[in-house]
Design an enzyme around this catalytic site. Structure first.
Site, short mmCIF file in Angstrom:
data_model
loop_
_atom_site.label_atom_id
_atom_site.label_comp_id
_atom_site.label_asym_id
_atom_site.label_seq_id
_atom_site.Cartn_x
_atom_site.Cartn_y
_atom_site.Cartn_z
N ASN A 64 0.84 -1.21 0.00
CA ASN A 64 0.00 0.00 0.00
C ASN A 64 0.87 1.25 0.00
O ASN A 64 1.94 1.29 0.62
CB ASN A 64 -1.02 0.00 1.15
CG ASN A 64 -0.43 -0.15 2.53
OD1 ASN A 64 0.60 -0.78 2.70
ND2 ASN A 64 -1.08 0.41 3.52
N GLU A 66 0.48 5.28 0.56
CA GLU A 66 -0.42 6.34 1.04
C GLU A 66 0.05 7.72 0.60
O GLU A 66 1.15 7.87 0.06
CB GLU A 66 -0.55 6.23 2.56
CG GLU A 66 -1.15 4.88 2.96
CD GLU A 66 -1.45 4.75 4.45
OE1 GLU A 66 -0.99 5.60 5.25
OE2 GLU A 66 -2.15 3.78 4.80
N ASN A 67 -0.82 8.69 0.82
CA ASN A 67 -0.53 10.07 0.42
C ASN A 67 -1.21 11.02 1.40
O ASN A 67 -2.26 10.68 1.95
CB ASN A 67 -1.09 10.29 -1.01
CG ASN A 67 -0.65 11.62 -1.59
OD1 ASN A 67 -1.24 12.66 -1.32
ND2 ASN A 67 0.39 11.59 -2.39
N CYS A 75 -4.11 0.67 -2.48
CA CYS A 75 -3.94 -0.55 -1.69
C CYS A 75 -2.85 -1.43 -2.29
O CYS A 75 -2.52 -1.33 -3.48
CB CYS A 75 -5.24 -1.36 -1.69
SG CYS A 75 -6.63 -0.56 -0.90
N GLU A 77 -3.06 -4.56 -3.03
CA GLU A 77 -3.57 -5.48 -4.05
C GLU A 77 -3.55 -4.83 -5.43
O GLU A 77 -3.14 -5.44 -6.42
CB GLU A 77 -5.00 -5.90 -3.73
CG GLU A 77 -5.15 -6.71 -2.45
CD GLU A 77 -5.36 -5.85 -1.21
OE1 GLU A 77 -4.83 -4.73 -1.14
OE2 GLU A 77 -6.06 -6.31 -0.30
N CYS A 114 -10.35 -4.77 -0.19
CA CYS A 114 -11.47 -3.81 -0.20
C CYS A 114 -12.28 -3.98 -1.48
O CYS A 114 -11.84 -4.64 -2.43
CB CYS A 114 -10.96 -2.38 -0.06
SG CYS A 114 -10.31 -1.69 -1.60
N CYS A 117 -10.53 -3.02 -4.79
CA CYS A 117 -9.54 -4.00 -5.27
C CYS A 117 -10.24 -5.24 -5.83
O CYS A 117 -9.79 -5.81 -6.83
CB CYS A 117 -8.59 -4.39 -4.14
SG CYS A 117 -7.46 -3.04 -3.73
N1 THU Z 1 -5.24 -1.46 2.56
C1 THU Z 1 -4.69 -2.30 1.65
O1 THU Z 1 -3.61 -2.03 1.10
N2 THU Z 1 -5.35 -3.44 1.36
C2 THU Z 1 -6.45 -3.89 2.00
O2 THU Z 1 -6.93 -4.98 1.71
C3 THU Z 1 -7.07 -3.07 3.04
C4 THU Z 1 -6.51 -1.71 3.21
C5 THU Z 1 -4.51 -0.24 2.92
C6 THU Z 1 -5.09 1.05 2.46
C7 THU Z 1 -4.51 2.01 3.47
O3 THU Z 1 -3.20 2.38 3.05
C8 THU Z 1 -4.38 1.20 4.74
O4 THU Z 1 -4.44 -0.17 4.34
C9 THU Z 1 -5.48 1.44 5.76
O5 THU Z 1 -6.73 1.31 5.20
#
Ligand code: THU
Length: 163
Positions: A64, A66-67, A75, A77, A114, A117
């Site tokens: 993942n 983020e920003n 994410c 995935e 999620c 994804c």
């Molecule tokens: N996130 C994922 O990368 N995959 C998931 O299946 C659930 C959530 C990340 C998004 C965000 O960066 C952090 O987890 C919290 O939601």
């Protein structure tokens, strides 16, 4: 006379231990775990890793990202899937593994993808006509689901759009 109809949707989730996995599945679970270390998650501190196995045996990892403007992040995935798709656009994905760490520990119960994804991966399942097995790693075991479609019933796969 109106007759109500009820549809029941049933999915199978198998929980296995690491030593029960096939070698190629174990490989992507280990890669997903390793990819959690590549996560950029300064806001959630929730470090997710994913690894995609393609039908030619190659593996692509993602994490993942983020920003500060939260919705811009993505994410693990989709990061793995789009990376693989950008490198091998014509090779079908056959399995994806996901793992997550928080406060330095892998989650006990697996984290599952999620909705966004699931929708992104569904496109590949539909396009190649082959299921993508989903392997969700948790310390308590690996949950295995046979396809993305199982995780996204009543899918919108574009077939309604015509061509
Ligand atoms: N996130 C994922 O990368 N995959 C998931 O299946 C659930 C959530 C990340 C998004 C965000 O960066 C952090 O987890 C919290 O939601």
């Amino acid at each position: 006379m109106k007759v109500m109809t009820t549809f029941n949707i049933k999915i199978e989730i198998r929980r296995l231990q690491l030593d029960e996995l096939a070698a190629s599945d174990l490989r992507i679970v280990e890669e997903a775990k390793a990819m959690t270390a590549h996560s950029y998650a300064p806001y959630s501190h929730f470090c997710v890793g994913a690894a995609l196995l393609l039908s030619d045996g190659s593996v692509y990892g993602g994490s993942n990202q983020e920003n500060a403007a939260f919705p811009v992040g993505t994410c693990a995935e989709r990061s793995a899937f789009f990376y693989a798709s950008a490198q091998k656009p014509d090779v079908a994905p056959v399995a994806i593994a996901i793992a997550a760490q928080t406060e330095g520990h892998f989650t006990d119960v697996p984290v599952s993808p999620c909705g966004m994804c699931r929708q992104a991966l569904l496109e590949a399942e539909t396009r190649f006509g082959t299921p993508i097995r989903v392997l969700l790693y948790g310390e308590e075991g690996v949950y295995v689901v046979a396809s993305i479609r199982d995780l996204l019933p009543l899918t919108f796969d574009g077939s309604e759009l015509g061509s």
